[in-house]
Design a protein around this motif. Structure first.
Motif, mmCIF file in Angstrom:
data_model
loop_
_atom_site.group_PDB
_atom_site.id
_atom_site.type_symbol
_atom_site.label_atom_id
_atom_site.label_comp_id
_atom_site.label_asym_id
_atom_site.label_seq_id
_atom_site.Cartn_x
_atom_site.Cartn_y
_atom_site.Cartn_z
ATOM 1 N N GLU A 294 15.341 32.053 17.386
ATOM 2 C CA GLU A 294 14.712 30.670 17.126
ATOM 3 C C GLU A 294 15.124 29.965 18.539
ATOM 4 O O GLU A 294 14.357 29.128 19.062
ATOM 5 C CB GLU A 294 15.635 30.213 16.037
ATOM 6 C CG GLU A 294 15.281 28.690 15.730
ATOM 7 C CD GLU A 294 16.112 28.292 14.535
ATOM 8 O OE1 GLU A 294 15.623 27.819 13.412
ATOM 9 O OE2 GLU A 294 17.376 28.887 14.637
ATOM 10 N N ILE A 295 16.145 30.228 19.315
ATOM 11 C CA ILE A 295 16.338 29.518 20.436
ATOM 12 C C ILE A 295 15.551 29.846 21.645
ATOM 13 O O ILE A 295 15.186 29.010 22.161
ATOM 14 C CB ILE A 295 17.807 29.887 20.895
ATOM 15 C CG1 ILE A 295 19.047 29.388 19.602
ATOM 16 C CG2 ILE A 295 18.378 29.370 22.349
ATOM 17 C CD1 ILE A 295 20.542 29.773 19.862
ATOM 18 N N SER A 296 15.335 31.199 21.822
ATOM 19 C CA SER A 296 14.575 31.562 22.776
ATOM 20 C C SER A 296 13.036 30.843 22.609
ATOM 21 O O SER A 296 12.253 30.417 23.632
ATOM 22 C CB SER A 296 14.303 33.033 22.716
ATOM 23 O OG SER A 296 13.715 33.573 21.688
ATOM 24 N N ASP A 297 12.507 30.818 21.215
ATOM 25 C CA ASP A 297 11.340 30.073 21.089
ATOM 26 C C ASP A 297 11.322 28.651 21.362
ATOM 27 O O ASP A 297 10.355 28.147 21.873
ATOM 28 C CB ASP A 297 10.871 30.209 19.543
ATOM 29 C CG ASP A 297 10.509 31.761 19.153
ATOM 30 O OD1 ASP A 297 10.309 32.440 20.022
ATOM 31 O OD2 ASP A 297 10.382 32.019 17.982
ATOM 32 N N ASN A 298 12.356 28.091 21.128
ATOM 33 C CA ASN A 298 12.706 26.624 21.454
ATOM 34 C C ASN A 298 12.175 26.228 23.129
ATOM 35 O O ASN A 298 12.054 25.323 23.486
ATOM 36 C CB ASN A 298 13.933 26.196 20.986
ATOM 37 C CG ASN A 298 13.828 25.948 19.421
ATOM 38 O OD1 ASN A 298 12.827 25.796 18.880
ATOM 39 N ND2 ASN A 298 15.047 25.897 18.830
ATOM 40 N N HIS A 299 12.952 27.276 23.827
ATOM 41 C CA HIS A 299 12.975 27.144 25.145
ATOM 42 C C HIS A 299 11.822 28.017 25.957
ATOM 43 O O HIS A 299 11.542 27.993 27.264
ATOM 44 C CB HIS A 299 14.224 28.056 25.580
ATOM 45 C CG HIS A 299 15.529 27.140 25.648
ATOM 46 N ND1 HIS A 299 15.994 26.333 26.576
ATOM 47 C CD2 HIS A 299 16.335 27.109 24.529
ATOM 48 C CE1 HIS A 299 17.053 25.785 26.124
ATOM 49 N NE2 HIS A 299 17.315 26.461 24.935
ATOM 50 N N ARG A 300 10.820 28.542 25.138
ATOM 51 C CA ARG A 300 9.692 29.115 25.728
ATOM 52 C C ARG A 300 8.835 28.449 26.894
ATOM 53 O O ARG A 300 8.789 29.193 27.898
ATOM 54 C CB ARG A 300 8.661 29.591 24.451
ATOM 55 C CG ARG A 300 7.505 30.497 25.127
ATOM 56 C CD ARG A 300 6.584 30.934 23.979
ATOM 57 N NE ARG A 300 7.396 31.993 23.258
ATOM 58 C CZ ARG A 300 7.565 31.773 21.804
ATOM 59 N NH1 ARG A 300 7.016 30.655 21.448
ATOM 60 N NH2 ARG A 300 8.265 32.554 21.042
ATOM 61 N N GLU A 301 8.657 27.381 26.423
ATOM 62 C CA GLU A 301 7.807 26.420 27.399
ATOM 63 C C GLU A 301 8.647 26.154 28.662
ATOM 64 O O GLU A 301 8.020 26.172 29.712
ATOM 65 C CB GLU A 301 7.211 25.043 26.656
ATOM 66 C CG GLU A 301 6.377 25.430 25.720
ATOM 67 C CD GLU A 301 4.920 25.925 26.239
ATOM 68 O OE1 GLU A 301 4.525 25.489 27.323
ATOM 69 O OE2 GLU A 301 4.573 26.869 25.506
ATOM 70 N N GLN A 302 9.802 26.004 28.342
ATOM 71 C CA GLN A 302 10.695 25.545 29.631
ATOM 72 C C GLN A 302 10.820 26.658 30.427
ATOM 73 O O GLN A 302 10.682 26.648 31.579
ATOM 74 C CB GLN A 302 12.278 25.278 29.123
ATOM 75 C CG GLN A 302 13.147 24.865 30.086
ATOM 76 C CD GLN A 302 14.398 24.444 29.766
ATOM 77 O OE1 GLN A 302 15.060 25.178 28.982
ATOM 78 N NE2 GLN A 302 15.247 23.188 30.450
ATOM 79 N N PHE A 303 11.064 28.098 29.810
ATOM 80 C CA PHE A 303 10.943 29.171 30.789
ATOM 81 C C PHE A 303 9.623 29.465 31.391
ATOM 82 O O PHE A 303 9.752 29.689 32.468
ATOM 83 C CB PHE A 303 11.285 30.452 29.877
ATOM 84 C CG PHE A 303 12.539 30.371 29.217
ATOM 85 C CD1 PHE A 303 13.776 29.855 29.655
ATOM 86 C CD2 PHE A 303 12.763 31.125 27.907
ATOM 87 C CE1 PHE A 303 14.945 29.892 29.001
ATOM 88 C CE2 PHE A 303 14.089 31.259 27.207
ATOM 89 C CZ PHE A 303 15.045 30.492 27.934
ATOM 90 N N LYS A 304 8.604 29.081 30.952
ATOM 91 C CA LYS A 304 7.327 29.103 31.465
ATOM 92 C C LYS A 304 7.202 28.216 32.620
ATOM 93 O O LYS A 304 6.638 28.632 33.658
ATOM 94 C CB LYS A 304 6.061 29.139 30.302
ATOM 95 C CG LYS A 304 4.811 29.199 30.941
ATOM 96 C CD LYS A 304 3.767 29.052 29.638
ATOM 97 C CE LYS A 304 2.358 29.119 30.241
ATOM 98 N NZ LYS A 304 1.536 29.067 29.005
ATOM 99 N N ARG A 305 7.406 27.054 32.414
ATOM 100 C CA ARG A 305 7.310 26.150 33.284
ATOM 101 C C ARG A 305 8.238 26.243 34.674
ATOM 102 O O ARG A 305 7.771 26.109 35.741
ATOM 103 C CB ARG A 305 8.147 24.813 32.850
ATOM 104 C CG ARG A 305 7.770 23.481 33.564
ATOM 105 C CD ARG A 305 7.923 22.199 32.944
ATOM 106 N NE ARG A 305 9.371 21.777 32.522
ATOM 107 C CZ ARG A 305 9.483 22.062 31.182
ATOM 108 N NH1 ARG A 305 8.557 22.418 30.187
ATOM 109 N NH2 ARG A 305 10.755 21.759 30.662
ATOM 110 N N HIS A 306 9.622 27.048 34.442
ATOM 111 C CA HIS A 306 10.219 27.209 35.555
ATOM 112 C C HIS A 306 10.341 28.504 36.089
ATOM 113 O O HIS A 306 10.983 29.263 36.863
ATOM 114 C CB HIS A 306 11.690 26.890 35.207
ATOM 115 C CG HIS A 306 11.939 25.421 35.023
ATOM 116 N ND1 HIS A 306 11.724 24.394 36.231
ATOM 117 C CD2 HIS A 306 12.269 24.760 33.744
ATOM 118 C CE1 HIS A 306 12.061 23.274 35.527
ATOM 119 N NE2 HIS A 306 12.250 23.306 34.378
#
Length: 778
Positions: free
Chosen positions: A632-644
């Motif tokens: 759940e946490i990784s899904d919430n950060h998916r776009e942030q990980f992608k962006r950076h």
């Protein structure tokens, strides 16, 4: 009869009026800008060592004058050819020219032009008539007329006095101008030997004839622009000298806070480019305060001076706005409105740095670089008119606002120029009364300039500094309010009141001795509060910094204060209970004591909340799937990980999709969120320094040891800080980013689960990159 002007007056308006080589550069660069050129090339060409060239020119001059010398044309030429820098700009052209010379006069001319400074633009250029009527007319109003006619193609006109062209005299004894306008068939040329305007001559200016002439035919009639060659240079030039001038002065000529026109100047030493970078805006992230203000001229309400201050270190902000009488007081004139309307609107922005806190420990990731940036750009407020600098304001030797002088006599923060990076923005159209001095050393003195200085000094000393000191004083007052000794006294008073109430109850009603449970609770509460204060005082002694100590204990102190209030309230209830009992013990004594017991149990619960080592008891543990929470946490950060461009992965050798532990889901989420957010932040910072860096975050699920290992490949945490990072309010992020509570709270939440959170240290690394969340005892 009229004034007679000697030729040497030109020297006083040129080489003797321009104080530095950088100012001379600036005047010639402004001319290129006013000619509507998209850029200007400035190239310092050194083909023969300066000292050697001086000697060769002296020997050649003796030959020209027919004086005795051991030198010959041949050995002068041979020496020159032997010492030409092959890597220099147009070195081959000089070699070819020297190899064909047999005349000492021509040789001297070539040697004088061996080294030169070129200013080249592709602007409008000048006709033959322009060279005579404008370029050779000292003090022409040409640029001023252009400004008044507003025929500047949307660009400001920087020149106004018609003297800038004389700045070439500062650089060299010779000048050659090659210029042309679109549609002309030929170049137009002008050559001047400034040595004829000598102090040794009494010749009048009008006796010296200068004749512009047609030059060579153009290959393309549409070509336009100007090339100014300054030769027979007065001083030695090296790459290091030019680089130093560029770094300290030339890079400030065009507003370095903005990107507009920053590519206008192309600076070269021979064939080597010399960079002119603007301010690295990273430095502003580490400023401890930012302040900005504006003077607006409202047609109805008159001048309004307003602004804002953001004290980022304490996350405190304020605004201010002054008009009417308040402005009149600052300007010290009842005619303030007329003066400020004549002055015109302007903007000021500055960043303040507490230099003592520019360390890695205090949150400065690249401390050495940030300190260097502050050193390079600090110096007070620079001034820019239409984006171009008004010298020397904000320079290393200039204190036009008397900031340092004031700092020496002030209390509180010693605010000085080295702590400030800032700018004042004015414009030719809006601030027409603010004119440069003839020597280009600041603005001419007048009432409007005086008003400008008064407003800026008020902004710095009465708004910014007072606010900085005020917030610091408030923080110090908070320290005093939360002193543990004072809190201990309040608790002791509350304890005494409770003991007195209990003693009165025992004396008046001996039967209360049967209520040992309630009396024991009272004793436990009083003993526990004493132990708590002692533990807090022991903790406080560890911290050397008084301010950090207070912030660290602020929450604890406030809760202790609440307990003191609760003790006082319990005392009051006990006294009321005595009043209700009367002379005889009522039959409902047991019920009354039960109520008192209930209140004291509530108080005991509050003490447990306060105890940093004890469980809060306020949240309930439930069977929780850790694998689900991680997903759940990784899904919430998916776009942030992608962006950076962060590669995130979970490593779990067990095929079981679940891992159930008894925990509070919200707390587990907060722990993992904090660790991941910290990783993302530092990975971003590292990527800003190394663009080839490939950031990664990975979580390893170790079911055998009941552990989660959260790692990244960022800069890590120094081994000697592996315990300190878990202390409250410790942070290595910039003041405006980190508060230093995340890891402290996470560790306490782990303790609530009988778990532990710590950094993995196997003794092989200087910096640690892995947090272990150990749930083996959960």
């Amino acid at each position: 009869m009229s004034f007679k002007i000697t030729a040497r007056t030109i020297l006083q308006l040129g080489s003797e009026l321009i104080s530095t080589d950088a100012i001379a550069f600036y005047e010639l660069i402004k001319n290129a800008f006013d000619a509507q050129s998209r850029s200007v090339e400035v190239r310092v060409v050194v083909r023969i060592d300066f000292e050697l060239l001086v000697m060769l020119k002296e020997q050649c001059s003796l030959l020209v004058e027919g004086k005795k010398t051991n030198a010959t044309i041949s050995n002068i030429i041979d020496t020159a050819l032997l010492n030409i820098n092959d890597e220099a700009h147009q070195a081959s052209e000089l070699i070819e020219e020297l190899e064909t010379i047999d005349d000492p006069i021509y040789l001297l001319s070539v040697l004088k032009k061996a080294n030169y400074i070129l200013f080249k633009d592709l602007g409008d250029g000048m006709s033959l008539k322009d060279l005579t009527d404008i370029y050779l007319t000292i003090g022409t109003r040409n640029r001023r007329k252009q400004r008044e006619e507003e025929n500047n193609k949307g660009r400001p006109i920087l020149g106004e006095k018609g003297l800038g062209r004389l700045s070439v005299m500062r650089l060299g004894e010779g000048l050659r101008v090659e210029t042309t306008q679109a549609g002309e068939k030929n170049f137009n040329e002008l050559e001047i030997d400034w040595s004829i305007f000598s102090h040794d001559s009494d010749a009048l200016l009008d006796s010296i004839k200068l004749e512009p002439k047609l030059g060579k035919v153009k290959k393309d009639v549409s070509l336009k622009g100007t090339r100014i060659f300054v030769y027979d240079l007065n001083n030695e030039w090296t790459f290091d000298k030019l680089f130093k001038i560029a770094e300290s002065e030339l890079n400030r000529f065009i507003n370095p806070f903005e990107s507009k026109n920053r590519d206008f100047i192309n600076l070269w030493f021979n064939r080597q480019t010399v960079p002119l970078p603007g301010i690295d805006k990273t430095v502003f992230d580490y400023a401890h305060a930012r302040a900005a203000a504006t003077l607006l001229i409202d047609k109805k309400d008159g001048p309004i001076f307003s602004g804002e201050i953001d004290y980022k270190s304490y996350n405190r902000q304020k605004t201010f706005s002054l008009s009417g009488t308040h402005l009149a007081g600052i300007i010290a004139s009842p005619q303030y409105r007329e003066i400020l309307e004549a002055l015109g609107p302007f903007k000021v922005e500055l960043y303040w740095f507490n230099r003592k806190l520019l360390t890695l420990k205090e949150g400065v990731f690249d401390a050495a670089n940030i300190k260097k940036l502050v050193d390079n750009w600090g110096g007070g407020l620079m001034m820019f008119r239409d984006g171009f600098r008004v010298n020397p304001y904000g320079g290393p030797d200039d204190d036009w606002l008397q900031i340092d002088k004031k700092a020496l006599s002030s209390g509180g923060y010693k605010l000085n120029r080295r702590q400030l990076i800032g700018k004042v923005e004015i414009s030719s159209a809006g601030n027409s009364v603010l004119l440069d001095q003839t020597n280009r050393e600041g603005l001419r003195d007048n009432v409007e300039k005086k008003a400008l200085v008064a407003l800026l000094q008020f902004f710095i000393w009465k708004e910014l500094k007072v606010y900085l000191d005020e917030i610091k004083e408030m923080e110090d007052e908070n320290i005093a309010a939360l002193e543990l000794d004072e809190i201990e006294e309040r608790i002791e008073k509350g304890q005494a009141d409770v003991r007195q109430a209990v003693q009165l109850l025992r004396e008046k009603y001996p039967e209360l001795e049967n209520e040992q449970d309630a009396l024991s609770i009272i004793d436990d509460v009083l003993s526990e509060s004493n132990a708590l204060v002692k533990r807090a005082k022991d903790t406080a002694s560890v911290y050397e910094d008084r301010l950090k100590t207070t912030v660290d204990l602020a929450g604890l102190g406030l809760m202790v204060d609440v307990i003191a209030h609760e003790l006082n309230r319990a005392t009051q209830h006990a006294m009321k209970t005595i009043d209700t009992l009367g002379s005889n013990l009522p039959s409902n004594l047991s019920g009354t004591m039960s109520t008192l017991r209930s209140q004291l149990k509530t108080l005991q619960t509050r003490l447990k909340v306060l105890d940093p080592l004890g469980p809060s008891g306020r949240q309930h543990k439930t069977p929780t799937d850790l694998k689900y929470l991680i997903k759940e946490i990784s899904d919430n950060h998916r776009e942030q990980f992608k962006r950076h461009h962060i590669n995130f992965s979970v490593i779990d050798n067990d095929n079981n999709p679940q891992w159930i532990v008894r925990a509070v889901p919200g707390m587990i989420i907060q722990i993992l969120e904090n660790l991941i957010s910290n990783s993302v932040y530092w990975l971003k910072q590292h990527h800003n320094i190394d663009r080839n860096f490939k950031p990664e975050i990975f979580i390893k699920v170790d079911r055998t040891n009941s552990q989660l290992l959260i790692s990244d490949n960022g800069p890590g945490i120094s081994v000697d800080k592996k315990e300190e990072v878990f202390r409250p309010f410790y942070s290595t992020k910039p003041p405006s980013v980190g508060k230093g509570l995340g890891l402290y709270i996470s560790k306490e939440q782990a303790k609530y689960h009988n778990a532990s959170l710590y950094l993995l240290d196997d003794g092989t690394k200087d910096h640690l990159n892995t947090f272990i969340f150990d749930l083996s005892k959960c």
